[in-house]
Design a protein around this motif. Structure first.
Motif, PDB file in Angstrom:
ATOM      1  N   CYS A   1     -11.268 -10.405  -3.165  1.00 21.75           N
ATOM      2  CA  CYS A   1     -10.983 -10.459  -1.241  1.00 21.75           C
ATOM      3  C   CYS A   1     -10.487  -9.106  -0.731  1.00 21.75           C
ATOM      4  O   CYS A   1     -11.230  -8.464  -1.292  1.00 21.75           O
ATOM      5  CB  CYS A   1      -9.669 -10.963  -1.790  1.00 21.75           C
ATOM      6  N   GLN A   2     -10.493  -9.881   0.560  1.00 20.92           N
ATOM      7  CA  GLN A   2     -10.517  -8.414   1.726  1.00 20.92           C
ATOM      8  C   GLN A   2      -9.305  -7.490   1.107  1.00 20.92           C
ATOM      9  O   GLN A   2      -7.737  -8.390   1.301  1.00 20.92           O
ATOM     10  CB  GLN A   2     -10.346  -8.663   3.003  1.00 20.92           C
ATOM     11  N   ALA A   3      -9.623  -6.557   1.380  1.00 23.27           N
ATOM     12  CA  ALA A   3      -8.317  -5.810   1.802  1.00 23.27           C
ATOM     13  C   ALA A   3      -7.916  -5.165   3.163  1.00 23.27           C
ATOM     14  O   ALA A   3      -9.561  -4.729   3.581  1.00 23.27           O
ATOM     15  CB  ALA A   3      -7.773  -4.265   0.414  1.00 23.27           C
ATOM     16  N   SER A   4      -6.743  -4.085   3.727  1.00 24.73           N
ATOM     17  CA  SER A   4      -7.242  -3.648   4.797  1.00 24.73           C
ATOM     18  C   SER A   4      -7.269  -2.779   4.341  1.00 24.73           C
ATOM     19  O   SER A   4      -6.952  -1.939   3.282  1.00 24.73           O
ATOM     20  CB  SER A   4      -5.732  -3.740   5.403  1.00 24.73           C
ATOM     21  N   SER A   5      -8.089  -1.690   5.546  1.00 18.91           N
ATOM     22  CA  SER A   5      -8.106  -0.053   5.487  1.00 18.91           C
ATOM     23  C   SER A   5      -7.448   1.126   5.324  1.00 18.91           C
ATOM     24  O   SER A   5      -6.028   0.690   6.058  1.00 18.91           O
ATOM     25  CB  SER A   5      -9.666   0.135   6.408  1.00 18.91           C
ATOM     26  N   PRO A   6      -7.243   1.987   4.908  1.00 22.44           N
ATOM     27  CA  PRO A   6      -6.394   2.772   5.009  1.00 22.44           C
ATOM     28  C   PRO A   6      -5.640   2.848   6.166  1.00 22.44           C
ATOM     29  O   PRO A   6      -4.392   3.233   6.501  1.00 22.44           O
ATOM     30  CB  PRO A   6      -6.930   4.208   4.020  1.00 22.44           C
ATOM     31  N   GLY A   7      -6.652   3.091   7.183  1.00 19.23           N
ATOM     32  CA  GLY A   7      -6.304   3.390   8.319  1.00 19.23           C
ATOM     33  C   GLY A   7      -5.477   2.169   9.257  1.00 19.23           C
ATOM     34  O   GLY A   7      -4.123   2.354   9.918  1.00 19.23           O
ATOM     35  N   THR A   8      -6.046   1.110   8.586  1.00 16.86           N
ATOM     36  CA  THR A   8      -5.305   0.070   9.206  1.00 16.86           C
ATOM     37  C   THR A   8      -3.550  -0.699   8.112  1.00 16.86           C
ATOM     38  O   THR A   8      -2.936  -0.690   9.025  1.00 16.86           O
ATOM     39  CB  THR A   8      -6.006  -1.643   9.107  1.00 16.86           C
ATOM     40  N   GLY A   9      -4.096  -0.143   7.224  1.00 20.55           N
ATOM     41  CA  GLY A   9      -2.401   0.525   6.184  1.00 20.55           C
ATOM     42  C   GLY A   9      -1.363   0.916   7.561  1.00 20.55           C
ATOM     43  O   GLY A   9      -0.438   0.902   7.495  1.00 20.55           O
ATOM     44  N   ALA A  10      -2.095   2.463   7.519  1.00 24.80           N
ATOM     45  CA  ALA A  10      -1.394   3.783   8.241  1.00 24.80           C
ATOM     46  C   ALA A  10      -0.594   2.745   9.078  1.00 24.80           C
ATOM     47  O   ALA A  10       0.406   3.385   9.761  1.00 24.80           O
ATOM     48  CB  ALA A  10      -2.161   4.741   8.044  1.00 24.80           C
ATOM     49  N   LEU A  11      -1.579   2.905   9.927  1.00 25.95           N
ATOM     50  CA  LEU A  11      -1.054   1.496  11.315  1.00 25.95           C
ATOM     51  C   LEU A  11       0.334   0.945  11.445  1.00 25.95           C
ATOM     52  O   LEU A  11       1.127   0.749  12.149  1.00 25.95           O
ATOM     53  CB  LEU A  11      -2.406   0.999  12.390  1.00 25.95           C
ATOM     54  N   LEU A  12      -0.578   0.288  10.512  1.00 29.56           N
ATOM     55  CA  LEU A  12       1.202  -1.248  10.314  1.00 29.56           C
ATOM     56  C   LEU A  12       2.242  -0.806   9.457  1.00 29.56           C
ATOM     57  O   LEU A  12       3.059  -0.926  10.379  1.00 29.56           O
ATOM     58  CB  LEU A  12       0.098  -2.020   9.250  1.00 29.56           C
ATOM     59  N   GLN A  13       2.310   0.387   8.685  1.00 27.15           N
ATOM     60  CA  GLN A  13       3.189   1.053   7.945  1.00 27.15           C
ATOM     61  C   GLN A  13       4.135   2.004   9.400  1.00 27.15           C
ATOM     62  O   GLN A  13       5.203   1.555   9.244  1.00 27.15           O
ATOM     63  CB  GLN A  13       2.960   2.067   7.304  1.00 27.15           C
ATOM     64  N   VAL A  14       3.630   2.743  10.422  1.00 22.82           N
ATOM     65  CA  VAL A  14       4.451   2.718  11.617  1.00 22.82           C
ATOM     66  C   VAL A  14       4.167   1.738  12.443  1.00 22.82           C
ATOM     67  O   VAL A  14       5.603   2.068  12.843  1.00 22.82           O
ATOM     68  CB  VAL A  14       3.005   3.904  12.189  1.00 22.82           C
ATOM     69  N   VAL A  15       3.921   0.772  12.549  1.00 25.50           N
ATOM     70  CA  VAL A  15       4.638  -0.251  13.657  1.00 25.50           C
ATOM     71  C   VAL A  15       5.438  -1.074  13.100  1.00 25.50           C
ATOM     72  O   VAL A  15       6.847  -1.032  13.635  1.00 25.50           O
ATOM     73  CB  VAL A  15       3.526  -1.393  13.214  1.00 25.50           C
TER      74      VAL A  15
END
Length: 216
Positions: free
Chosen positions: A40-54
Motif C-alpha cells: 500500500c502507498q505511504a506518504s513520503s517523509p516530506g509530505t508527512g512533515a508538511l502535514l504535521q506542520v499544517v
C-alpha cells in the motif's frame, strides 16, 4: 544545454534534501516497512512533515483521513495535532488498519485519540458531520478523488484545510501528453479546486505532490 541539465539536477537534489529534512524515527520507519510489505502507498517523509506542520498551524482537533494504510500519514498528523485531538481514519482493508493500530501503539498514542473505521470511504464519509472538521486528508484510490474531495469540502469548517496526497501522480499530471484515466482524474481534481471559489488552493511538490485547499 548544460545549464538546463544543471538546473534539473539542482531541482532533483533540492527535492531529495527537502524530503529528508525532517528525519523519520523508528516507529515511522517500521510503519513504512509494513506499507511496503502490504503493497500500500505511504506518504513520503516530506509530505508527512508538511502535514504535521499544517495540523499544528491549524490546532487541528478533528481530522479525517481517507485511506489509513499502515498509519504513516496518521502518525505525522497526530504528532502535529493537540494532545486532545482525534483522528478519524477510514480504510476498506482491515489488514491495513491492524498495521496502523500497531504503529499507534508503538508510538504511545492513547486509543482515544484515534477512531479507525473499516469500510469503503464512499459509504463512511456521508455519515460524518458536515462542517465539523479542521483537516481532511485524501490519500487513497485516485479514481475516487472527485467524490472524496467534494465530501471533504463538505466536512470542513471555514478555515479548515483539505489535503490531497499524490496530486502529481508519479509526475504524470504536469505532462499534457499523459491522458490515461487516472492521470486525467487527478489533473482535473487539481484544476477544479484551483477554480473553486469556495477555497484557496496551492500545490506543493513534496513527495508525489500535496494539493492543499483552505475552505473560505
Amino acid at each position: 544545454m548544460s545549464t538546463d541539465v544543471d538546473a534539473r539536477s539542482g531541482r532533483t537534489a533540492a527535492w531529495a534534501y527537502s524530503e529528508a529534512f525532517v528525519p523519520e524515527d523508528e516507529v515511522l520507519l517500521r510503519a513504512r516497512e509494513r506499507a511496503a510489505e502490504l503493497g500500500c502507498q505511504a506518504s513520503s517523509p516530506g509530505t508527512g512533515a508538511l502535514l504535521q506542520v499544517v495540523a499544528a498551524s491549524l490546532g487541528a482537533r478533528a481530522v479525517v483521513e481517507v485511506g489509513t494504510g499502515t498509519g504513516v500519514a496518521a502518525l505525522w498528523l497526530l504528532r502535529g495535532m493537540p494532545a486532545d485531538g482525534v483522528l478519524t481514519t477510514i480504510d476498506a482493508e482491515l489488514e491495513h488498519q491492524r498495521a496502523a493500530k500497531r504503529a499507534f501503539a508503538e508510538a504511545g498514542i492513547p486509543p482515544a485519540r484515534t477512531r479507525t473505521i473499516p469500510g469503503r470511504p464512499a459509504d463512511v464519509l456521508p455519515r460524518l458531520t458536515d462542517g465539523a472538521y479542521d483537516l481532511v486528508l485524501v490519500g487513497s484510490d485516485p479514481h475516487a478523488y472527485p467524490e472524496y474531495v467534494e465530501a471533504g469540502l463538505r466536512l470542513l469548517r471555514p478555515g479548515g484545510v483539505l489535503a490531497v496526497d499524490g496530486a502529481l501522480h508519479g509526475g504524470r499530471v504536469p505532462d499534457p501528453a499523459r491522458r490515461d484515466e487516472v492521470t486525467t482524474v487527478v489533473r482535473d481534481v487539481g484544476r477544479s479546486l484551483r477554480a473553486d471559489e469556495r477555497v484557496l488552493s496551492a500545490l506543493a511538490p513534496s513527495g508525489d505532490g500535496l494539493l492543499l485547499a483552505v475552505r473560505r
